[in-house]
Write a protein that holds these residues in place. Structure first.
Motif, PDB file in Angstrom:
ATOM      1  N   MET A 256       0.821  -0.796   0.118  1.00  0.00           N
ATOM      2  CA  MET A 256      -0.072  -0.135  -0.474  1.00  0.00           C
ATOM      3  C   MET A 256       0.997   1.341  -0.260  1.00  0.00           C
ATOM      4  N   ALA A 257      -0.041   1.846  -0.579  1.00  0.00           N
ATOM      5  CA  ALA A 257       1.322   3.795  -0.747  1.00  0.00           C
ATOM      6  C   ALA A 257       1.003   4.149   1.066  1.00  0.00           C
ATOM      7  N   LEU A 258       2.372   4.937   1.787  1.00  0.00           N
ATOM      8  CA  LEU A 258       2.355   5.578   2.636  1.00  0.00           C
ATOM      9  C   LEU A 258       1.719   6.486   2.881  1.00  0.00           C
ATOM     10  N   ASN A 259       1.025   7.310   3.278  1.00  0.00           N
ATOM     11  CA  ASN A 259      -0.228   8.050   3.591  1.00  0.00           C
ATOM     12  C   ASN A 259       1.189   9.704   4.035  1.00  0.00           C
ATOM     13  N   TYR A 260       1.876   9.426   5.061  1.00  0.00           N
ATOM     14  CA  TYR A 260       3.009  10.751   5.066  1.00  0.00           C
ATOM     15  C   TYR A 260       4.235  10.407   5.394  1.00  0.00           C
ATOM     16  N   VAL A 261       4.527  11.461   5.437  1.00  0.00           N
ATOM     17  CA  VAL A 261       6.415  11.595   4.978  1.00  0.00           C
ATOM     18  C   VAL A 261       6.704  10.362   6.852  1.00  0.00           C
ATOM     19  N   ASN A 262       7.847   9.680   6.457  1.00  0.00           N
ATOM     20  CA  ASN A 262       8.514   8.908   7.485  1.00  0.00           C
ATOM     21  C   ASN A 262       7.438   8.254   8.015  1.00  0.00           C
TER      22      ASN A 262
ATOM     23  N   TYR B   1      14.464  -3.489  17.344  1.00  0.00           N
ATOM     24  CA  TYR B   1      14.001  -5.037  17.249  1.00  0.00           C
ATOM     25  C   TYR B   1      12.424  -5.237  16.725  1.00  0.00           C
ATOM     26  N   PHE B   2      11.667  -4.944  17.444  1.00  0.00           N
ATOM     27  CA  PHE B   2      10.003  -5.432  17.882  1.00  0.00           C
ATOM     28  C   PHE B   2      10.093  -4.976  16.597  1.00  0.00           C
ATOM     29  N   CYS B   3       9.370  -5.332  15.836  1.00  0.00           N
ATOM     30  CA  CYS B   3       8.741  -4.870  13.986  1.00  0.00           C
ATOM     31  C   CYS B   3       7.853  -4.111  14.237  1.00  0.00           C
ATOM     32  N   LEU B   4       6.276  -5.359  15.082  1.00  0.00           N
ATOM     33  CA  LEU B   4       5.806  -4.851  15.030  1.00  0.00           C
ATOM     34  C   LEU B   4       4.635  -3.569  15.782  1.00  0.00           C
ATOM     35  N   GLN B   5       5.215  -3.286  16.372  1.00  0.00           N
ATOM     36  CA  GLN B   5       5.442  -1.178  17.191  1.00  0.00           C
ATOM     37  C   GLN B   5       5.055  -0.451  16.014  1.00  0.00           C
ATOM     38  N   CYS B   6       5.548  -0.783  15.587  1.00  0.00           N
ATOM     39  CA  CYS B   6       5.998   0.365  14.388  1.00  0.00           C
ATOM     40  C   CYS B   6       4.665  -0.257  12.852  1.00  0.00           C
ATOM     41  N   HIS B   7       5.442  -1.380  12.370  1.00  0.00           N
ATOM     42  CA  HIS B   7       5.428  -2.113  11.211  1.00  0.00           C
ATOM     43  C   HIS B   7       3.312  -2.808  11.307  1.00  0.00           C
ATOM     44  N   VAL B   8       2.764  -2.646  10.695  1.00  0.00           N
ATOM     45  CA  VAL B   8       1.746  -3.492  10.857  1.00  0.00           C
ATOM     46  C   VAL B   8       0.882  -4.011   9.472  1.00  0.00           C
ATOM     47  N   PRO B   9       0.311  -5.189  10.093  1.00  0.00           N
ATOM     48  CA  PRO B   9      -0.162  -5.630   8.912  1.00  0.00           C
ATOM     49  C   PRO B   9      -1.248  -4.946   7.629  1.00  0.00           C
ATOM     50  N   GLN B  10      -1.256  -5.606   6.313  1.00  0.00           N
ATOM     51  CA  GLN B  10      -2.218  -4.389   5.648  1.00  0.00           C
ATOM     52  C   GLN B  10      -3.474  -5.216   5.818  1.00  0.00           C
TER      53      GLN B  10
ATOM     54  N   THR C 294      -6.837  12.109   6.227  1.00  0.00           N
ATOM     55  CA  THR C 294      -6.478  12.565   4.993  1.00  0.00           C
ATOM     56  C   THR C 294      -5.336  12.588   4.328  1.00  0.00           C
ATOM     57  N   PRO C 295      -4.242  11.867   3.744  1.00  0.00           N
ATOM     58  CA  PRO C 295      -3.115  11.297   3.185  1.00  0.00           C
ATOM     59  C   PRO C 295      -2.407  13.094   3.297  1.00  0.00           C
ATOM     60  N   SER C 296      -1.405  13.275   3.684  1.00  0.00           N
ATOM     61  CA  SER C 296      -0.408  14.213   2.851  1.00  0.00           C
ATOM     62  C   SER C 296      -0.805  14.929   1.675  1.00  0.00           C
ATOM     63  N   GLN C 297      -0.303  15.589   1.324  1.00  0.00           N
ATOM     64  CA  GLN C 297      -0.526  15.741  -0.344  1.00  0.00           C
ATOM     65  C   GLN C 297       0.443  14.980  -1.064  1.00  0.00           C
ATOM     66  N   GLY C 298       0.700  14.288  -2.198  1.00  0.00           N
ATOM     67  CA  GLY C 298       1.439  13.387  -2.768  1.00  0.00           C
ATOM     68  C   GLY C 298       1.135  12.454  -2.474  1.00  0.00           C
ATOM     69  N   PHE C 299       1.062  11.678  -1.127  1.00  0.00           N
ATOM     70  CA  PHE C 299       1.122  10.313  -0.557  1.00  0.00           C
ATOM     71  C   PHE C 299      -0.162   9.564  -0.827  1.00  0.00           C
ATOM     72  N   GLY C 300       0.068   8.661  -0.233  1.00  0.00           N
ATOM     73  CA  GLY C 300      -1.655   7.870  -0.246  1.00  0.00           C
ATOM     74  C   GLY C 300      -2.621   7.404  -2.024  1.00  0.00           C
ATOM     75  N   LYS C 301      -1.546   7.579  -3.012  1.00  0.00           N
ATOM     76  CA  LYS C 301      -1.777   7.098  -3.987  1.00  0.00           C
ATOM     77  C   LYS C 301      -1.385   5.663  -4.630  1.00  0.00           C
TER      78      LYS C 301
ATOM     79  N   SER D  55      15.263  -0.495   6.596  1.00  0.00           N
ATOM     80  CA  SER D  55      16.282   0.856   7.062  1.00  0.00           C
ATOM     81  C   SER D  55      17.415   0.308   7.117  1.00  0.00           C
ATOM     82  N   PRO D  56      18.283   1.296   6.985  1.00  0.00           N
ATOM     83  CA  PRO D  56      19.945   2.041   7.568  1.00  0.00           C
ATOM     84  C   PRO D  56      19.715   1.999   9.585  1.00  0.00           C
ATOM     85  N   THR D  57      18.438   2.993   9.144  1.00  0.00           N
ATOM     86  CA  THR D  57      17.838   3.881  10.579  1.00  0.00           C
ATOM     87  C   THR D  57      17.367   2.713  11.461  1.00  0.00           C
TER      88      THR D  57
END
Length: 150
Positions: free
Chosen positions: A57-63, A122-131, A143-150, A102-104
């Protein structure tokens, strides 16, 4: 001088009072009781099924942390093992075709680069969620930030 123990007791009391006050305000505003929501069911008949694999899925906001485009049922993430890294880790992503972590995720809270995944990442599901295309539990007007969510 107040002792540290006394300060902790005062802080706990204030925190409990604040929580009670906020829950009372939410009830007064007619908030939704999610435990009584008819759309959500813990039974197998009403459980939301995760697709085995789907397009990202497309991202909805920066970062925004990317959402997981596959089921994570049965994935084990403990202090000793992380199933996600078997595909997304730097040693495996080329052979699995999965996006590389990600290197971060290798930086500690002071910005120091570590040789392994930072404990706070290390605990991925704290931030990443299944679609999923499950219906929302409560109304969402985001609503997504302008240019996002497409």
């Amino acid at each position: 001088m107040n002792s540290p123990v006394r300060k902790k007791g005062v802080l706990r009391t204030l925190a409990a009072a604040l929580m009670l006050m906020m829950s009372g305000m939410a009830l007064a505003e007619g908030s939704v009781d999610l435990s009584q929501s008819p759309e959500v069911s813990a039974t197998p008949e009403g459980a939301i099924r995760m697709p085995k694999q789907q397009e990202r899925m497309a991202l909805n906001y920066v970062n925004q942390p990317p959402m997981i485009p596959h089921s994570v049922d049965g994935y084990q993430v403990t202090t000793n093992t992380n199933r996600c890294l078997q595909c997304h880790g730097v040693e495996h992503y080329r052979t699995t075709g999965a996006p590389r972590i990600s290197p971060t995720h290798f930086m500690d809270s002071d910005g120091k680069v570590l040789s392994g995944v930072a404990p706070r990442r290390y605990f991925c599901l704290q931030c990443h969620v299944p679609q999923t295309d499950a219906p929302p539990i409560v109304e969402n007007t985001f609503t997504p930030s302008q240019g996002f969510g497409k």
